[in-house]
Every structure is written in C-alpha cells, then in structure tokens.
Design a protein around this motif. Structure first.
Motif, PDB file in Angstrom:
ATOM      1  N   ASP A  37      -4.266  18.269   1.768  1.00 30.45           N
ATOM      2  CA  ASP A  37      -4.174  19.167   2.925  1.00 30.45           C
ATOM      3  C   ASP A  37      -3.531  18.486   4.118  1.00 30.45           C
ATOM      4  O   ASP A  37      -4.014  18.584   5.258  1.00 30.45           O
ATOM      5  CB  ASP A  37      -5.569  19.692   3.303  1.00 30.45           C
ATOM      6  N   ARG A  38      -2.456  17.744   3.848  1.00 26.63           N
ATOM      7  CA  ARG A  38      -1.664  17.087   4.901  1.00 26.63           C
ATOM      8  C   ARG A  38      -2.480  16.072   5.710  1.00 26.63           C
ATOM      9  O   ARG A  38      -2.228  15.843   6.889  1.00 26.63           O
ATOM     10  CB  ARG A  38      -1.059  18.139   5.835  1.00 26.63           C
ATOM     11  N   ALA A  39      -3.443  15.422   5.059  1.00 25.85           N
ATOM     12  CA  ALA A  39      -4.261  14.407   5.725  1.00 25.85           C
ATOM     13  C   ALA A  39      -4.631  13.337   4.718  1.00 25.85           C
ATOM     14  O   ALA A  39      -4.579  13.549   3.498  1.00 25.85           O
ATOM     15  CB  ALA A  39      -5.515  15.027   6.329  1.00 25.85           C
ATOM     16  N   TYR A  40      -5.009  12.156   5.233  1.00 23.60           N
ATOM     17  CA  TYR A  40      -5.416  11.070   4.357  1.00 23.60           C
ATOM     18  C   TYR A  40      -6.721  11.433   3.662  1.00 23.60           C
ATOM     19  O   TYR A  40      -7.681  11.864   4.302  1.00 23.60           O
ATOM     20  CB  TYR A  40      -5.589   9.782   5.166  1.00 23.60           C
ATOM     21  N   ALA A  41      -6.771  11.240   2.349  1.00 23.50           N
ATOM     22  CA  ALA A  41      -7.930  11.653   1.563  1.00 23.50           C
ATOM     23  C   ALA A  41      -8.562  10.489   0.802  1.00 23.50           C
ATOM     24  O   ALA A  41      -9.372  10.704  -0.103  1.00 23.50           O
ATOM     25  CB  ALA A  41      -7.521  12.755   0.575  1.00 23.50           C
ATOM     26  N   GLY A  42      -8.208   9.256   1.163  1.00 24.14           N
ATOM     27  CA  GLY A  42      -8.743   8.102   0.453  1.00 24.14           C
ATOM     28  C   GLY A  42      -9.881   7.440   1.196  1.00 24.14           C
ATOM     29  O   GLY A  42     -10.443   7.980   2.156  1.00 24.14           O
ATOM     30  N   GLY A  43     -10.225   6.228   0.741  1.00 21.35           N
ATOM     31  CA  GLY A  43     -11.320   5.475   1.320  1.00 21.35           C
ATOM     32  C   GLY A  43     -10.834   4.368   2.243  1.00 21.35           C
ATOM     33  O   GLY A  43      -9.636   4.136   2.406  1.00 21.35           O
ATOM     34  N   TRP A  44     -11.796   3.631   2.814  1.00 20.05           N
ATOM     35  CA  TRP A  44     -11.514   2.603   3.816  1.00 20.05           C
ATOM     36  C   TRP A  44     -10.745   1.428   3.227  1.00 20.05           C
ATOM     37  O   TRP A  44      -9.946   0.794   3.904  1.00 20.05           O
ATOM     38  CB  TRP A  44     -12.833   2.149   4.418  1.00 20.05           C
ATOM     39  N   LEU A  45     -10.983   1.122   1.933  1.00 22.44           N
ATOM     40  CA  LEU A  45     -10.390  -0.073   1.319  1.00 22.44           C
ATOM     41  C   LEU A  45      -9.418   0.263   0.192  1.00 22.44           C
ATOM     42  O   LEU A  45      -9.144  -0.602  -0.653  1.00 22.44           O
ATOM     43  CB  LEU A  45     -11.497  -1.001   0.791  1.00 22.44           C
ATOM     44  N   ASP A  46      -8.882   1.470   0.179  1.00 24.78           N
ATOM     45  CA  ASP A  46      -7.921   1.826  -0.872  1.00 24.78           C
ATOM     46  C   ASP A  46      -6.686   0.932  -0.841  1.00 24.78           C
ATOM     47  O   ASP A  46      -6.015   0.752  -1.859  1.00 24.78           O
ATOM     48  CB  ASP A  46      -7.487   3.291  -0.721  1.00 24.78           C
ATOM     49  N   TRP A  47      -6.356   0.381   0.318  1.00 20.32           N
ATOM     50  CA  TRP A  47      -5.163  -0.455   0.472  1.00 20.32           C
ATOM     51  C   TRP A  47      -5.310  -1.819  -0.184  1.00 20.32           C
ATOM     52  O   TRP A  47      -4.312  -2.500  -0.426  1.00 20.32           O
ATOM     53  CB  TRP A  47      -4.856  -0.649   1.958  1.00 20.32           C
ATOM     54  N   LEU A  48      -6.546  -2.231  -0.479  1.00 22.89           N
ATOM     55  CA  LEU A  48      -6.790  -3.587  -0.979  1.00 22.89           C
ATOM     56  C   LEU A  48      -6.812  -3.587  -2.503  1.00 22.89           C
ATOM     57  O   LEU A  48      -7.795  -3.189  -3.136  1.00 22.89           O
ATOM     58  CB  LEU A  48      -8.116  -4.118  -0.432  1.00 22.89           C
TER      59      LEU A  48
ATOM     60  N   ALA B 128       0.822  -1.207   0.000  1.00 25.57           N
ATOM     61  CA  ALA B 128       0.000   0.000   0.000  1.00 25.57           C
ATOM     62  C   ALA B 128       0.858   1.260   0.000  1.00 25.57           C
ATOM     63  O   ALA B 128       0.524   2.258  -0.649  1.00 25.57           O
ATOM     64  CB  ALA B 128      -0.934  -0.016   1.213  1.00 25.57           C
ATOM     65  N   LEU B 129       1.979   1.223   0.737  1.00 25.30           N
ATOM     66  CA  LEU B 129       2.886   2.375   0.721  1.00 25.30           C
ATOM     67  C   LEU B 129       3.492   2.570  -0.663  1.00 25.30           C
ATOM     68  O   LEU B 129       3.589   3.698  -1.157  1.00 25.30           O
ATOM     69  CB  LEU B 129       3.994   2.183   1.754  1.00 25.30           C
ATOM     70  N   LEU B 130       3.897   1.487  -1.293  1.00 23.58           N
ATOM     71  CA  LEU B 130       4.512   1.599  -2.612  1.00 23.58           C
ATOM     72  C   LEU B 130       3.537   2.122  -3.665  1.00 23.58           C
ATOM     73  O   LEU B 130       3.911   2.919  -4.530  1.00 23.58           O
ATOM     74  CB  LEU B 130       5.065   0.241  -3.051  1.00 23.58           C
ATOM     75  N   GLN B 131       2.287   1.649  -3.621  1.00 24.50           N
ATOM     76  CA  GLN B 131       1.341   2.080  -4.646  1.00 24.50           C
ATOM     77  C   GLN B 131       0.837   3.503  -4.408  1.00 24.50           C
ATOM     78  O   GLN B 131       0.247   4.113  -5.296  1.00 24.50           O
ATOM     79  CB  GLN B 131       0.170   1.116  -4.724  1.00 24.50           C
ATOM     80  N   GLY B 132       1.091   4.027  -3.204  1.00 23.57           N
ATOM     81  CA  GLY B 132       0.748   5.415  -2.920  1.00 23.57           C
ATOM     82  C   GLY B 132      -0.507   5.553  -2.081  1.00 23.57           C
ATOM     83  O   GLY B 132      -1.421   4.722  -2.145  1.00 23.57           O
ATOM     84  N   ILE B 133      -0.528   6.598  -1.271  1.00 23.12           N
ATOM     85  CA  ILE B 133      -1.651   6.905  -0.392  1.00 23.12           C
ATOM     86  C   ILE B 133      -2.175   8.287  -0.761  1.00 23.12           C
ATOM     87  O   ILE B 133      -1.393   9.234  -0.920  1.00 23.12           O
ATOM     88  CB  ILE B 133      -1.215   6.870   1.088  1.00 23.12           C
TER      89      ILE B 133
END
Length: 335
Positions: A146-157, A137-142
């Motif tokens: 505004d200096r905060a997480y802006a994705g969804g609950w399952l973006d890591w999957l 998940a770190l490699l594919q990008g987060i």
C-alpha cells in the motif's frame, strides 16, 4: 497531478550523478580515514590529513544533493526507503559528524590526538560500511505494501548487506591509497603503493563476490544479466572491469602517480553502471519504479530550474578548489 516521463528521467540521472560524484569525491577521504591506523604516527599521518584538508567538507555537498533530490523529486521512494533503512542511515550520519569533529580537534587538541585519530578512523569506517549496507538493502529489495514500508526494523541486516558494506569499505580504502600516491612522496608514497596493491585485489574480489551474489537475489537479476540477447550487451561490463583492473595493476607496477587513482575510479564506474543495469527502471527494485515514485511535473520542473543554476556553480567551485590545492602536500599547512 500528471507525471512527466522526461522530467522524471532527468531527475533520476541528476540523483545518480550526485551519488556517483559523492563516491568519487568523498570516497577517497573516507578511505584515508579507514587506512589511518596503517600510517606512521607523525609526518605520514599529517601528510595524509593535509592531502584532504582543503576539500573534504565540500565533498559531502553531493550527499546532500542526492538525499535532498530524492526527497523532492521522488517523494514516494524517500518515504519508503527512510523507514526501511533508518538504522544504517542514522549510523552513517552520526559517523560523518564524529569524523568531522575528529578531523578538526586532532589539530586543536594535540594532547588527545590518539583518541581523535581513533574517532576519525571509526567514523570513516562506519560511514563507509553503512553506505554499503544501504546499497545492499536496496538491491535485495524492500518490503512494500500500500505504497508504504511493510518490513521490520532489522530487515536490512543480512549476509548480503554485510558483504556489500565491507566491499564499499575495501573500495574506499583503495581510493584513499591511490589518492595518497598522487598527493604524497617519499616513504608515505611507497606505503601507499603497497596498500593500493592489497586493496586493489580486495576490491576486485569484492566486485566478483557481490556481482555473483546479486544474480541469486532475484530471478529478475539473473534474466537481466544472462538472458539472450541482452547478455551480449551486459557482458561488456565485466569485460571492461577486467580490462580496467589489469590496467590498474600495471600502473602500480610502473609506479605511475596519477593513473592508479583514475583507474580505481574506473572500477567504481563499472560497478555503478552494473548497479544501474540491475535496478533499471526501479527506484526500489521489484516494488517501485521511477515513474511510480516521481513527483508531479510542476514540482520537478520548478526544482530543475534551481538545480540547473546551482549544479554548474558547485562543479565550478569544486574544480577551482582542487586546482588551487593541486600538487604534493607536506606535513605542515593545516591550521
């Protein structure tokens, strides 16, 4: 407050060192848990468990140091990474808890040992899989805004994170098998040689697959590895990986006892160097750099005093425990 580039680089190195130390020291005992169903019930399983009994708990010190160091030295990265990866992080921590409980209770509650063995294996597998998913998940990008997480609950999957998760499982199983070559004898050792051969091939295939897939995640990765003239330097990593893999399989054919374990660690080191090449200078690739995420110099300097005192002590008592419990293990000796 001002950020000191030198202190930030020192802390980046310390956290990277802690993560690699965790992989080195906890990887093989997670691997033994992953391989546990392949061992014969009775003496073979007892020897495998006894080989890690004196050291397994202390190995996780490095996981605490890595996570705590990230929170204290790079709070912005910590504040972004945790919300993005809560599910796999929580799964990893719960798996480590279940694994630790099973480790103790399989001896204290022999009437339910079959279930404790299952919990030990499941906890080891889920912990290793979760760690690989976190890496992927770190490699594919987060997603960051505004200096905060802006994705969804399952973006890591994603398929890529599942690939990295299974790759870590295979690599840890390899470390576990080679550790047992070193620490056991007789039928158990012969079994460990066979498992090392199979998981050595699986780990090498995983390295190739993850490395190839990573190049297509971002054009930045492709440029980092393949553009001229830096390709002259980066090409040394796959070359050294191939040499290490050849030496590993040769050591198995010659029935070496200690060398396969350290050569397997060499494969992990090459992968770790490759990860550093891909991510530098980012903590969260393409979003947050080391300098962006760094805590103020005063905070990092104050913490460095404690780290400078404690890390040598941790290394000393870890080395002492491995020295005291060196040599082959038997089926008796735990509890």
């Amino acid at each position: 407050m001002a950020v000191d580039p030198i202190l930030a680089m020192i802390w980046a190195f310390l956290i990277a060192f802690a993560v690699f130390a965790y992989v080195v020291m906890d990887g093989f005992d997670l691997g033994i848990g992953i391989l546990f169903p392949a061992f014969e019930v009775g003496e073979e399983r007892d020897k495998a468990m006894n080989s890690i009994a004196p050291v397994w708990d202390g190995n996780e010190t490095w996981l605490v140091l890595g996570g705590g160091g990230l929170m204290a030295a790079f709070p912005l990265a910590y504040a972004i990474v945790l919300p993005a990866l809560y599910p796999p992080i929580i799964a990893m921590l719960l798996a480590l808890v279940f694994r630790g409980v099973a480790f103790e209770f399989r001896w204290r509650d022999p009437g339910h040992r079959r279930w404790w063995d299952f919990a030990f294996t499941a906890g080891s597998f889920v912990a290793a899989l979760s760690q690989g998913i976190i890496l992927g998940a770190l490699l594919q990008g987060i997603a960051v805004a505004d200096r905060a997480y802006a994705g969804g609950w399952l973006d890591w999957l994603t398929p890529f994170t599942l690939l990295t998760g299974l790759s870590v499982v295979a690599g840890y199983a390899l470390l576990g098998a080679t550790w047992l070559i070193w620490k056991t004898d007789g039928r158990g050792q012969e079994h460990a040689y066979r498992l090392s051969g199979w998981f050595g091939l699986a780990t090498l295939a995983a390295i190739v697959a993850v490395s190839g897939a990573t190049l297509f995640l971002s054009h930045g990765y492709w440029q980092r590895w393949l553009d001229f003239p830096q390709v002259l330097a980066t090409a040394q990593v796959p070359l050294l990986t191939a040499i290490t893999a050849f030496a590993f399989h040769r050591s198995l054919r010659k029935k070496r006892e200690v060398r396969p374990f350290f050569l397997a660690l060499g494969l992990f080191l090459m992968g770790f160097i490759g990860l550093g090449i891909s991510m530098w200078p980012y903590v969260i690739p393409r979003s947050v750099t080391i300098m962006d995420a760094a805590a103020p110099a005063a905070s990092q300097g104050f913490m460095l005093i404690g780290a400078g005192l404690l890390i040598p002590i941790i290394l000393a008592y870890t080395a002492w425990s491995y020295w005291v419990f060196r040599g082959k293990v038997g089926a008796e000796g735990y509890h």
